[in-house]
Write an enzyme that holds these catalytic residues in place. Structure first.
Site, PDB file in Angstrom:
ATOM      1  N   PHE A 203      -8.639   7.374  37.033  1.00  0.00           N
ATOM      2  CA  PHE A 203      -9.871   8.126  37.272  1.00  0.00           C
ATOM      3  C   PHE A 203      -9.679   9.537  36.734  1.00  0.00           C
ATOM      4  CE2 PHE A 203     -13.670   7.781  40.210  1.00  0.00           C
ATOM      5  CZ  PHE A 203     -14.017   6.520  39.776  1.00  0.00           C
TER       6      PHE A 203
ATOM      7  N   GLN B  65     -21.581  19.823  41.790  1.00  0.00           N
ATOM      8  CA  GLN B  65     -20.981  19.085  40.682  1.00  0.00           C
ATOM      9  C   GLN B  65     -22.023  18.305  39.884  1.00  0.00           C
ATOM     10  OE1 GLN B  65     -18.254  15.508  41.301  1.00  0.00           O
ATOM     11  NE2 GLN B  65     -16.903  17.005  40.354  1.00  0.00           N
TER      12      GLN B  65
ATOM     13  N   HIS C 181     -22.415  15.358  37.408  1.00  0.00           N
ATOM     14  CA  HIS C 181     -21.691  14.196  36.908  1.00  0.00           C
ATOM     15  C   HIS C 181     -22.082  14.005  35.448  1.00  0.00           C
ATOM     16  CE1 HIS C 181     -20.234  10.110  36.451  1.00  0.00           C
ATOM     17  NE2 HIS C 181     -19.650  10.196  37.628  1.00  0.00           N
TER      18      HIS C 181
ATOM     19  N   LEU D 125     -26.776   7.242  38.595  1.00  0.00           N
ATOM     20  CA  LEU D 125     -25.407   7.395  38.147  1.00  0.00           C
ATOM     21  C   LEU D 125     -24.784   6.176  37.484  1.00  0.00           C
ATOM     22  CD1 LEU D 125     -23.508   9.772  38.462  1.00  0.00           C
ATOM     23  CD2 LEU D 125     -22.338   8.429  40.179  1.00  0.00           C
TER      24      LEU D 125
ATOM     25  N   GLU E 213     -17.850   6.793  36.973  1.00  0.00           N
ATOM     26  CA  GLU E 213     -16.722   7.203  36.156  1.00  0.00           C
ATOM     27  C   GLU E 213     -15.823   6.003  35.858  1.00  0.00           C
ATOM     28  OE1 GLU E 213     -15.324  10.984  37.358  1.00  0.00           O
ATOM     29  OE2 GLU E 213     -13.252  10.467  36.945  1.00  0.00           O
TER      30      GLU E 213
ATOM     31  N   ARG F  42     -14.556  16.115  35.879  1.00  0.00           N
ATOM     32  CA  ARG F  42     -16.004  16.001  35.723  1.00  0.00           C
ATOM     33  C   ARG F  42     -16.677  17.256  35.191  1.00  0.00           C
ATOM     34  NH1 ARG F  42     -17.572  12.432  40.993  1.00  0.00           N
ATOM     35  NH2 ARG F  42     -16.695  10.523  40.119  1.00  0.00           N
TER      36      ARG F  42
ATOM     37  N   HIS G 292     -24.843  15.838  41.203  1.00  0.00           N
ATOM     38  CA  HIS G 292     -24.278  14.644  41.805  1.00  0.00           C
ATOM     39  C   HIS G 292     -23.643  14.887  43.167  1.00  0.00           C
ATOM     40  CE1 HIS G 292     -22.162  10.921  42.123  1.00  0.00           C
ATOM     41  NE2 HIS G 292     -20.985  11.480  42.024  1.00  0.00           N
TER      42      HIS G 292
ATOM     43  N   ARG H  46     -14.764  18.740  42.520  1.00  0.00           N
ATOM     44  CA  ARG H  46     -14.164  17.574  43.168  1.00  0.00           C
ATOM     45  C   ARG H  46     -13.695  16.554  42.136  1.00  0.00           C
ATOM     46  NH1 ARG H  46     -16.008  12.560  44.143  1.00  0.00           N
ATOM     47  NH2 ARG H  46     -18.174  13.001  43.641  1.00  0.00           N
TER      48      ARG H  46
END
Lengths: 567, 344
Positions: free
Chosen positions: A118, A232, A234, A244, A247, A278, A346, A381
């Site tokens: 990730f 944040q 995304h 969304l 990821e 991100r 996001h 994050r």
């Protein structure tokens, strides 16, 4: 009503874990979960990718320490390092615990919990269940709460805390089914109401109800909010809806391509490429679009997320939901064609200021999950850390409240207080003279936030944003609830949610204007570098005389010194 | 309540949404309101309803949350079929409309109506509780978090698809048994029960199964397949229902409950005659006493109307019965082998 020991507001991952843990800690307590939707509808269900934990199932050399470092670096050194330590060291235990109570994790060949790479993580440590991880975790927690006999007040909308000096007496909420306003006297209240990124509306991946209700209630009760300017974006929202694409799609090997067919991430994060953190990937997409290398369409400019080279089998088995969404909302089958994407608001890093135990400054009031800011995410994050956050700190808040509840004497909430709340609702439903339309105000809020308080920020735009938000707050006083019925008045609900978003929007924009540096998700074109000397600190927002007053709080260090953040 | 469209754009179509309305505070019975709005390609039914709520009539009430097909809030009947409004395209629905240019929107069936398109989900939650729709872990609480259960790919695949269920209640709305009997367990709860019962980490399989074979349980399903056809996540719900039944026959025996006896009677008739001996089926399923007490009046009516099935001696074996019996035994043997290999 008999006073509750604990009232938990919100039935997502954090709220349900808190309920489960509180019942485990002391089964004799009188605990209720109050949620504006049926708990299994909560937005936790939309989390696709997974939850990070250094189980070392996939990469045998992964450690908790590496997870801690990745998280602190990812936060652009704004996270409190003791809180990050709690998050990462509790992670393996809590993922195993979820496994033990039935979460259907995907598995590796040796039958252990599967993990995948990730963004921003040094090892593949994101535990997943295909691309429905949040959904299956939420189902598991809901099932376990039903098993334990947790009392649910479903479809209740929290209105305000009832406060006596520095103490909370409990909560006042509206029963959606009847329209009645009811008091919930409680020794302790835990807010677990999710994020506030829906204030960006169409440029947000969030559910319609992610309107920061708990944060707004706490703020109105005088509890400070922390780091609200950090929102944040995304990188891969669907072009038309903002919904969304996980990821995980890049974790499985997806490419980001501009209109020249170039994997442009080579320019911005040559090592990590598509799996950079991100904030960096979002800015890279936005830059490509701003510099004319994006695709154009009536529904806006966009970039390609290309999965075609992964093959039908992998897409069908690992990313089935993504395929379904791309087909439903963009008319594109990712097996055959690239998916049109652009950055979308996001996640809210900011939230109700708490300590590592979930306590706020107000006695008897706790917060956890996206509605709280401990802070473990700092300025940005990492993917896979939000599910982890709600689980770990949901549990801690539930445990702490269960241990502390009986220390507080319960106090009654007066009839008058409840009547006042009802009267306030009624008055907004009987407009006279000129009135404002809910839909217009909400649309304008989303627009001004996306345009003036978006990915790239600068003083003049932010000032414009603040002025517009303040004007909207004024106009809101004349908003009209057009539906006059008591039973399930969703129009009234929308208006109340808009009120919460407006209150919070001011804190986001004001924090963004004050913070004259670029850090994590907060990018000032007029202050393009991180300024540790002046700004290595948290922003605190408190409501004073109807408007936001900004303050600060130091960042807890202790493990890693400040470093430049490169990938 | 019509919104006029001045320019008729080719990329847009005028669509009339016939929306079910009922507000218990003022209405004695439900009615329909028509809203005519322009809709372009790519717009979902939910977005159209949002448009109506914001621009035409704010009192139209429905649930919606994630708008991405994962929370399950916006289940409703669109042109008579239960689905999620957020994943249904207006133009696609329109192509199958009986009345041209009209889309009928109604609440889910088989759950108590609250207002307009909103129904009460509590009965479903109560059933989830009644049938223990949770994993009751075989691991003691004190041991939790220390180590993982090892779960093989094969074990995982048994429940993987069932965990896609988002409890939107489309299957509940379409179920033909629930229309007649609101106490019936319901397809979603059977699916979840199955998912729990095949999970090797669970410890209350027998208890759950004992509840499922009782009245209003798994044997009441009549295999109409409406649940499976309408599942928004394409989950093979009937496989789960058959799975529970096979499990019940295997672990509780053929003489367990009337449901099992009914299945056994079917099997024995088919093997002997290649068709059913309907006259004696009630006796073999529910026993002589129950049948005499409960079905006698109906039997009398059937005799009067000359609708009685032929008595057993009159039911002659089907043509080619010998050959069929051979095939039947072979099939039964295959099924047994399958079960054995599954158990390993």
């Amino acid at each position: 009503m008999k006073p509750f020991d604990i009232v938990i507001v919100g039935g997502g991952g954090a709220g349900l874990y808190a309920a489960m843990e509180a019942m485990k800690t002391n089964p004799a307590l009188n605990i209720a979960v109050l949620s504006k939707v049926y708990p299994n509808r909560s937005h936790t269900s939309a989390a696709q990718g997974g939850a990070n934990a250094a189980l070392a199932n996939k990469a045998k050399d992964d450690t908790v320490e590496m997870h801690i470092f990745d998280t602190i670096k990812g936060s652009d050194y704004l996270a409190d390092q003791d809180a990050v330590e709690v998050l990462c060291s509790e992670a393996p235990k809590i993922i195993r615990e979820l496994e033990n109570i039935g979460t259907p994790w995907s598995r590796l060949e040796d039958n252990t919990i599967a993990q995948r790479p990730f963004g921003g993580a040094g090892r593949p440590r994101c535990c997943y269940c295909a691309d429905k991880t949040g959904h299956t975790i939420l189902q598991t927690l809901y099932e376990q709460c039903l098993k334990k006999g947790v009392i649910f007040f479903n479809e209740y909308f929290a209105l305000n805390l009832s406060v006596n000096g520095s103490r909370s007496k409990g909560l006042i909420a509206m029963n959606m089914k009847t329209g009645a306003v009811e008091a919930f006297p409680a020794r302790t209240v835990i807010f677990a109401t999710g994020g506030y990124a829906k204030m960006y509306w169409n440029r947000s991946s969030n559910a319609a109800g992610n309107t920061g209700d708990g944060q707004a209630i706490a703020y109105r009760a005088g509890i400070p909010l922390k780091d609200m300017e950090f929102v944040q974006f995304h990188p891969t929202g669907l072009r038309k809806s903002g919904l969304l694409v996980t990821e995980g799609a890049r974790g499985e090997g997806g490419y980001l391509l501009n209109k020249d067919g170039e994997r442009f991430m080579a320019r911005y994060a040559p090592e990590k490429m598509e799996l950079g953190p991100r904030d960096l990937v979002s800015r890279s997409l936005e830059t490509e679009i701003l510099q004319g290398r994006g695709f154009d369409s009536p529904a806006g400019k966009y970039i390609h997320l290309d999965l075609t080279h992964l093959g039908a089998d992998l897409i069908k088995s690992r990313l089935p939901q993504i395929r379904e969404m791309a087909m439903n909302f963009e008319g594109v089958d990712p097996i055959l064609e690239p998916i049109p994407v652009r950055p979308t608001a996001h996640y809210s890093m900011g939230g109700i200021d708490t300590d590592n135990y979930g306590r706020t400054v107000m006695e008897g009031v706790y917060a956890a999950g996206e509605s709280a800011c401990v802070s473990v995410h700092g300025a940005n994050r990492l993917g896979g850390n939000s599910l982890l956050d709600i689980l770990v700190f949901g549990r801690i808040a539930g445990h702490t409240a269960a241990l502390e509840a009986r220390k507080f004497e319960p106090s009654a909430i007066s009839e008058d207080e409840v009547k006042d709340q009802l009267a306030e609702l009624r008055s907004s439903m009987q407009p006279s003279g000129h009135y404002e339309r809910y839909g217009e105000l909400r649309e304008e809020l989303g627009q001004t936030m996306a345009l003036n308080v978006g990915i790239y920020r600068e003083a003049s735009l932010l000032k414009k944003g603040i002025a517009e938000v303040l004007e909207l707050k004024e106009r809101f006083k004349k908003v009209r609830v057009a539906d006059s019925s008591d039973v399930f008045n969703t129009n009234l609900l929308q208006v109340l949610e808009l009120k919460n978003m407006l209150d919070l929007a001011e804190t986001v924009a004001a924090g963004a204007l004050a913070r004259e540096e670029s850090r994590g998700s907060h990018t000032r074109t007029d202050f393009p570098t991180r300024d540790d000397e002046k700004w290595h600190k948290h922003t605190m927002s408190t409501l004073v005389d109807g408007n936001v007053k900004l303050g600060e709080k130091p960042v807890t260090m202790g493990r890693y010194e400040l470093q430049e953040r490169t990938y | 309540m019509t919104v006029s469209t001045d320019q008729h754009n080719e990329a847009k179509r005028d669509v009339t949404f016939k929306v079910f309305r009922f507000n218990p505070q003022v209405d004695s019975k439900p009615y329909f309101d028509d809203y005519k709005i322009p809709v372009e390609r790519g717009v979902t039914v939910l977005r159209a309803l949002n448009y109506i709520k914001e621009h035409v009539d704010a009192s139209v009430s429905f649930r919606a949350f994630c708008q991405a097909g994962i929370c399950g809030s916006c289940g409703m009947r669109v042109n008579g079929i239960s689905m999620l409004a957020c994943t249904s395209q207006v133009w696609e629905v329109l192509a199958k409309s009986k009345e041209e240019g009209v889309i009928k929107v109604e609440p889910l069936r088989n759950l108590p109506l609250i207002k307009d398109l909103i129904v009460d989900m509590d009965p479903l939650v109560d059933k989830m509780k009644h049938y223990s729709n949770w994993v009751d872990s075989s691991m003691p609480e004190a041991e939790m978090g220390k180590k993982e259960f090892l779960v093989s790919e094969e074990e995982f695949l048994k429940y993987d698809k069932a965990t896609d269920c988002i409890l939107c209640a489309s299957c509940v709305s379409e179920c033909s048994i629930l229309r007649a009997n609101k106490e019936y367990v319901s397809p979603a709860v059977l699916l979840k029960s199955y998912r729990m019962n095949v999970d090797t980490r669970d410890s209350i399989h027998d208890l759950r199964l004992a509840e499922l074979v009782k009245d209003h349980g798994v044997w009441d399903c009549t295999h109409c397949y409406r649940c499976q056809e309408s599942c928004v996540k394409s989950i093979p719900i009937m496989d789960a229902i058959h799975g529970i039944r096979e499990d019940a026959l295997e672990s509780r025996g053929m003489k367990d409950t009337s449901g099992a006896k009914h299945a056994e009677a079917f099997m024995s008739d088919i093997e002997k005659k290649g068709k059913l001996v309907e006259a004696t089926l009630p006796f073999r399923t529910n026993g002589v006493l129950w049948t005499m007490q409960n079905l006698l009046p109906m039997a009398v009516k059937m005799i009067l109307k000359r609708r009685t099935p032929p008595p057993p001696p009159m039911v002659k074996p089907s043509k080619g019965i010998k050959e069929f019996r051979g095939e039947f035994r072979e099939m039964s043997e295959h099924v047994k082998q399958d079960h054995k290999s599954h158990k390993k």
